[in-house]
Design a protein around this motif. Sequence first.
Motif, PDB file in Angstrom:
ATOM      1  N   GLY A 244     -28.300 -27.620  39.013  1.00  0.00           N
ATOM      2  CA  GLY A 244     -29.036 -26.624  39.790  1.00  0.00           C
ATOM      3  C   GLY A 244     -28.520 -26.505  41.213  1.00  0.00           C
ATOM      4  O   GLY A 244     -28.379 -25.404  41.750  1.00  0.00           O
ATOM      5  N   ASN A 247     -25.126 -24.576  41.125  1.00  0.00           N
ATOM      6  CA  ASN A 247     -25.277 -23.146  40.862  1.00  0.00           C
ATOM      7  C   ASN A 247     -25.958 -22.416  42.012  1.00  0.00           C
ATOM      8  O   ASN A 247     -25.744 -21.216  42.203  1.00  0.00           O
ATOM      9  CB  ASN A 247     -26.056 -22.932  39.565  1.00  0.00           C
ATOM     10  CG  ASN A 247     -25.225 -23.238  38.335  1.00  0.00           C
ATOM     11  OD1 ASN A 247     -24.061 -22.883  38.254  1.00  0.00           O
ATOM     12  ND2 ASN A 247     -25.822 -23.911  37.365  1.00  0.00           N
ATOM     13  N   THR A 248     -26.773 -23.145  42.785  1.00  0.00           N
ATOM     14  CA  THR A 248     -27.387 -22.523  43.964  1.00  0.00           C
ATOM     15  C   THR A 248     -26.326 -22.096  44.972  1.00  0.00           C
ATOM     16  O   THR A 248     -26.433 -21.022  45.584  1.00  0.00           O
ATOM     17  CB  THR A 248     -28.376 -23.503  44.623  1.00  0.00           C
ATOM     18  OG1 THR A 248     -29.410 -23.833  43.695  1.00  0.00           O
ATOM     19  CG2 THR A 248     -29.007 -22.878  45.852  1.00  0.00           C
ATOM     20  N   ASN A 251     -25.003 -18.945  43.936  1.00  0.00           N
ATOM     21  CA  ASN A 251     -26.001 -17.882  43.871  1.00  0.00           C
ATOM     22  C   ASN A 251     -26.124 -17.309  42.452  1.00  0.00           C
ATOM     23  O   ASN A 251     -26.078 -16.099  42.238  1.00  0.00           O
ATOM     24  CB  ASN A 251     -25.656 -16.749  44.855  1.00  0.00           C
ATOM     25  CG  ASN A 251     -26.838 -15.804  45.070  1.00  0.00           C
ATOM     26  OD1 ASN A 251     -27.992 -16.223  45.015  1.00  0.00           O
ATOM     27  ND2 ASN A 251     -26.551 -14.536  45.300  1.00  0.00           N
ATOM     28  N   ARG A 252     -26.305 -18.191  41.490  1.00  0.00           N
ATOM     29  CA  ARG A 252     -26.480 -17.755  40.110  1.00  0.00           C
ATOM     30  C   ARG A 252     -27.547 -18.618  39.449  1.00  0.00           C
ATOM     31  O   ARG A 252     -28.108 -19.517  40.078  1.00  0.00           O
ATOM     32  CB  ARG A 252     -25.160 -17.842  39.342  1.00  0.00           C
ATOM     33  CG  ARG A 252     -24.562 -19.231  39.228  1.00  0.00           C
ATOM     34  CD  ARG A 252     -23.246 -19.189  38.488  1.00  0.00           C
ATOM     35  NE  ARG A 252     -22.761 -20.533  38.177  1.00  0.00           N
ATOM     36  CZ  ARG A 252     -21.662 -20.775  37.473  1.00  0.00           C
ATOM     37  NH1 ARG A 252     -20.919 -19.777  37.032  1.00  0.00           N
ATOM     38  NH2 ARG A 252     -21.296 -22.016  37.212  1.00  0.00           N
ATOM     39  N   ASP A 253     -27.847 -18.334  38.180  1.00  0.00           N
ATOM     40  CA  ASP A 253     -28.902 -19.035  37.470  1.00  0.00           C
ATOM     41  C   ASP A 253     -28.680 -20.553  37.504  1.00  0.00           C
ATOM     42  O   ASP A 253     -27.555 -21.030  37.325  1.00  0.00           O
ATOM     43  CB  ASP A 253     -28.972 -18.560  36.015  1.00  0.00           C
ATOM     44  CG  ASP A 253     -30.166 -19.152  35.288  1.00  0.00           C
ATOM     45  OD1 ASP A 253     -29.960 -20.097  34.504  1.00  0.00           O
ATOM     46  OD2 ASP A 253     -31.289 -18.666  35.491  1.00  0.00           O
ATOM     47  N   LEU A 254     -29.791 -21.279  37.717  1.00  0.00           N
ATOM     48  CA  LEU A 254     -29.681 -22.731  37.912  1.00  0.00           C
ATOM     49  C   LEU A 254     -29.168 -23.454  36.680  1.00  0.00           C
ATOM     50  O   LEU A 254     -28.570 -24.526  36.796  1.00  0.00           O
ATOM     51  CB  LEU A 254     -31.050 -23.307  38.307  1.00  0.00           C
ATOM     52  CG  LEU A 254     -31.663 -22.780  39.607  1.00  0.00           C
ATOM     53  CD1 LEU A 254     -32.982 -23.458  39.880  1.00  0.00           C
ATOM     54  CD2 LEU A 254     -30.713 -22.983  40.784  1.00  0.00           C
ATOM     55  N   ASN A 255     -29.408 -22.878  35.495  1.00  0.00           N
ATOM     56  CA  ASN A 255     -29.039 -23.561  34.254  1.00  0.00           C
ATOM     57  C   ASN A 255     -27.686 -23.115  33.706  1.00  0.00           C
ATOM     58  O   ASN A 255     -27.340 -23.465  32.572  1.00  0.00           O
ATOM     59  CB  ASN A 255     -30.122 -23.319  33.193  1.00  0.00           C
ATOM     60  CG  ASN A 255     -31.462 -23.911  33.602  1.00  0.00           C
ATOM     61  OD1 ASN A 255     -31.521 -24.994  34.165  1.00  0.00           O
ATOM     62  ND2 ASN A 255     -32.536 -23.183  33.330  1.00  0.00           N
ATOM     63  N   THR A 256     -26.923 -22.353  34.480  1.00  0.00           N
ATOM     64  CA  THR A 256     -25.602 -21.922  34.032  1.00  0.00           C
ATOM     65  C   THR A 256     -24.688 -23.131  33.849  1.00  0.00           C
ATOM     66  O   THR A 256     -24.612 -24.001  34.724  1.00  0.00           O
ATOM     67  CB  THR A 256     -24.973 -20.943  35.039  1.00  0.00           C
ATOM     68  OG1 THR A 256     -25.870 -19.855  35.256  1.00  0.00           O
ATOM     69  CG2 THR A 256     -23.650 -20.410  34.511  1.00  0.00           C
TER      70      THR A 256
END
Length: 463
Positions: A244, A247-248, A251-256
Amino acid sequence: MNQPSYNLIYQLNKYTALTIKLIQLVSFQLLSNIQTIEYQLKSVVNFRLRKNIFYICGVWILMGMGLRAQSPLNDYLMIAAEQNPALKAKYNQYLVALENANQQGVLPDPNLSFGYFISPVETRVGAQQLKLSISQMFPWMGTLKTKEQAATSIAKARFEEFEEAKNLLFLNVKTKWLLLFEVQEEIRITTENLRILRSYEPITKTKYESSLVSLTDLVRVQITIEQSQTKLELLELKKASLLGDFNTLLNRDLNTEVIINESLEINSQHNASLDSVLVNQPGIKAAQANLEAVDSEVILAQLKRKPNIGVGLDYVMVNKRKDMTMADNGKDVLIPMLTVSLPIFGKKNQSVIKEAELKKEVIAGQYYGLQNQLRNTWNTTEFDIQTALKELNQIDSEVNKTQTLLSILISEYTNDNRNFEDLLATQQKLLQLQLTKIKSKIKHREALYKREYLTGSTLNQFK
């Protein structure tokens, strides 16, 4: 059977045999031709198929080489540079400063005024009806150029601050990526250790059932297995948290999912130097640009003690007199104008100059403080690199010796059913050494990434 019937049957059998033989010959020939054609077709098809397969394999090989050359980490750095909102804000600040620089270096807008005499002012040549004035102020020589230089220096400083923010973002992405790599390696090593421990359990259980070892050996291995399982679960939770965080930054979904398929190679050679850091580091460049801007502000403060000069023209429309005839009756008036500002408030001007000089001292102090900070960070980074290399050499030696000891203990336990406690302890010691080696590799690579941050070398890769 009579003779004629026998002759008839004989002739029919003869012709039938000849016909069958003829059909067999024709069929054989046709089959041969078909097989020849089929073989030729297969040869052509096989050749083309082999050619296409060879071509496809070549393309895949080249694509594989390209994928290996393009590191996933570089892709993540590019995504962060394009998507991170804080970095976008820094870039917009630079654009604002750039637009402000475009507004400098030009003259102030001219003034145009219009007046209408409600009660006309009577003059000898007629009554004044309206008045039209236009004027333009000119700053003292050098003021416009100095303003433009100051604004340009500020825009340059904002750009270098944007570069510094991007450089720091790259360092944060690399650091988070290293933490993910560390957790992934810990999971891999712990999983392998768990597999080995589980292989001990049935052996120990069989020996216990055969009264060759005590129950304590079986309990020990079961406790160690449970500890490894718990640690593995905690590592999975830690990985989710780090995922998380990573990915922060992008700037994308935390679970990517994050791809980590690289190995940390140890390289002790480098060409960077502290002198290049003190010249090329974006923070240093930003401080230098701010100093240039303050120098221009000091000059501007001194120029404010000089007068501004304005020129203008007044036009007065005069109505003709109807009660008499005279020369220049109703002649309009043109009045050239010259304006000079008077900077007579010396206390105010002295305060402006003092403010600019103090501001210069502040930024100069920040500049030299940043230089000292970079020197300390550089020395710390070099220390971390050297200590990590020495730690890795020591750990490699210990791992080799521990693996030898483990092999001996496994042999002793297999043959003589003894030293099981030492076997488990050595197995766990090997696990800790492997984990420590990963941490030392992470420490070494993190120091390298800090060096890249100090030199700004990563920024050059994405320009």
